[in-house]
Scaffold this motif. Structure first.
Motif, PDB file in Angstrom:
ATOM      1  N   ASP A   6     -20.840   6.014  18.707  1.00 62.51           N
ATOM      2  CA  ASP A   6     -20.438   5.133  17.616  1.00 62.51           C
ATOM      3  C   ASP A   6     -21.233   5.566  16.391  1.00 62.51           C
ATOM      4  OD1 ASP A   6     -20.023   3.148  15.770  1.00 62.51           O
ATOM      5  OD2 ASP A   6     -20.421   1.481  17.138  1.00 62.51           O
ATOM      6  N   GLU A   7     -20.557   6.175  15.440  1.00 60.49           N
ATOM      7  CA  GLU A   7     -21.253   6.716  14.261  1.00 60.49           C
ATOM      8  C   GLU A   7     -21.895   5.628  13.408  1.00 60.49           C
ATOM      9  OE1 GLU A   7     -17.465   7.026  11.176  1.00 60.49           O
ATOM     10  OE2 GLU A   7     -18.081   8.822  12.288  1.00 60.49           O
ATOM     11  N   HIS A   8     -21.517   4.377  13.640  1.00 59.49           N
ATOM     12  CA  HIS A   8     -22.095   3.270  12.868  1.00 59.49           C
ATOM     13  C   HIS A   8     -23.367   2.718  13.508  1.00 59.49           C
ATOM     14  CE1 HIS A   8     -18.513   3.310  10.392  1.00 59.49           C
ATOM     15  NE2 HIS A   8     -17.751   3.134  11.467  1.00 59.49           N
ATOM     16  N   ARG A   9     -23.705   3.188  14.714  1.00 60.56           N
ATOM     17  CA  ARG A   9     -24.907   2.685  15.399  1.00 60.56           C
ATOM     18  C   ARG A   9     -25.852   3.826  15.788  1.00 60.56           C
ATOM     19  NH1 ARG A   9     -24.911   0.205  19.998  1.00 60.56           N
ATOM     20  NH2 ARG A   9     -22.965   1.053  20.829  1.00 60.56           N
ATOM     21  N   GLN A 233     -27.429   4.093  22.555  1.00 57.71           N
ATOM     22  CA  GLN A 233     -26.448   3.120  22.068  1.00 57.71           C
ATOM     23  C   GLN A 233     -26.043   2.112  23.140  1.00 57.71           C
ATOM     24  OE1 GLN A 233     -23.146   5.215  20.198  1.00 57.71           O
ATOM     25  NE2 GLN A 233     -24.327   5.468  18.315  1.00 57.71           N
TER      26      GLN A 233
END
Length: 245
Positions: A6-9, A233
């Motif tokens: 997840d590129e947002h985490r 993650q």
């Protein structure tokens, strides 16, 4: 692993204890220095991958204060590596907007090693992308002793009262303070199957996730790195609190 990151985490700061160079070489009936040479190439690969992902700080444990106990021939070779590494890699670092920094006592390094490290830092000082931070001649206990001595001096000079020393005060004096909000690693990865911190970022690791992999550092790939980040993650970081329901 099958799942995607997840590129947002993504962690802001990843730290790596690069372990297993010697064992990798011994398994192949090669001198230990062959493992260090191969390991240098892995640093390039993982640095590029981390930068492409958008990680802000990548700290690699290059040489500890305890590593001086190793055979003189091995130490001499390790100390020659920064000259070779930066000569080849600095142009790529500049191209990828990566900035080189260090933590640790550089003054004890051989002059040629110091010169190579200083040049790399100067050549990349204007870069604004990921920070590639080398812990070289670094030991966390030494770092903490120096902080305490500095704060003691401030108290002695009347610049600081003992009751004004807080966790934030100590953190501000650590070498990692230069990284601001990313001072503490979100995740510490150790290769080769060993499961200990080995005097690495002891204060900063208070709430770091620890990920251990059996892969020896010279065999560590970008895919392995992504697997470690995916494991990060999948953790639930509570920082001493309660998981949200």
């Amino acid at each position: 692993m099958d799942h995607e990151l997840d590129e947002h985490r993504l962690p802001a700061h990843v730290a790596i204890i690069m372990d297993g160079n010697g064992r990798w070489a011994q398994q192949r009936h090669l001198p230990r220095i062959a493992g260090h040479k191969r390991g240098m190439n892995v640093i390039e690969e993982i640095t590029t991958t981390a930068s492409d992902l958008g990680i802000k700080v990548l700290t690699v444990y290059a040489f500890s204060t305890e590593n001086w106990k190793r055979p003189a021939k091995e130490i001499k070779y390790i100390m020659s590596l920064p000259t070779i590494f930066f000569k080849n890699f600095v142009p790529k670092l500049i191209k990828n907007n990566i900035k080189v920094t260090t933590i640790g006592d550089e003054s004890a390094l051989p002059p040629a090693t110091q010169a190579a490290v200083t040049a790399a830092k100067e050549d990349t000082s204007e870069n604004t992308g990921m920070i590639l931070n080398f812990a070289i001649n670094y030991g966390s206990r030494d770092e903490l002793v120096e902080v305490m001595q500095r704060l003691g001096s401030f108290v002695q000079q009347g610049k600081l009262r003992p009751d004004q020393i807080t966790a934030a005060t100590i953190a501000s004096q650590l070498e990692t303070a230069q990284f601001g909000e990313a001072a503490d690693p979100d995740v510490i990865i150790r290769t080769s199957g060993e499961q200990r911190l080995s005097n690495f970022l002891l204060w900063q690791a208070a709430y770091s996730e620890l990920v251990f992999t059996n892969t020896l550092w010279p065999d560590f790939t970008s895919a392995d790195f992504m697997d470690c980040l995916l494991e990060f993650q999948n953790r639930h970081r509570r920082f001493g609190g309660v998981k949200n329901k």
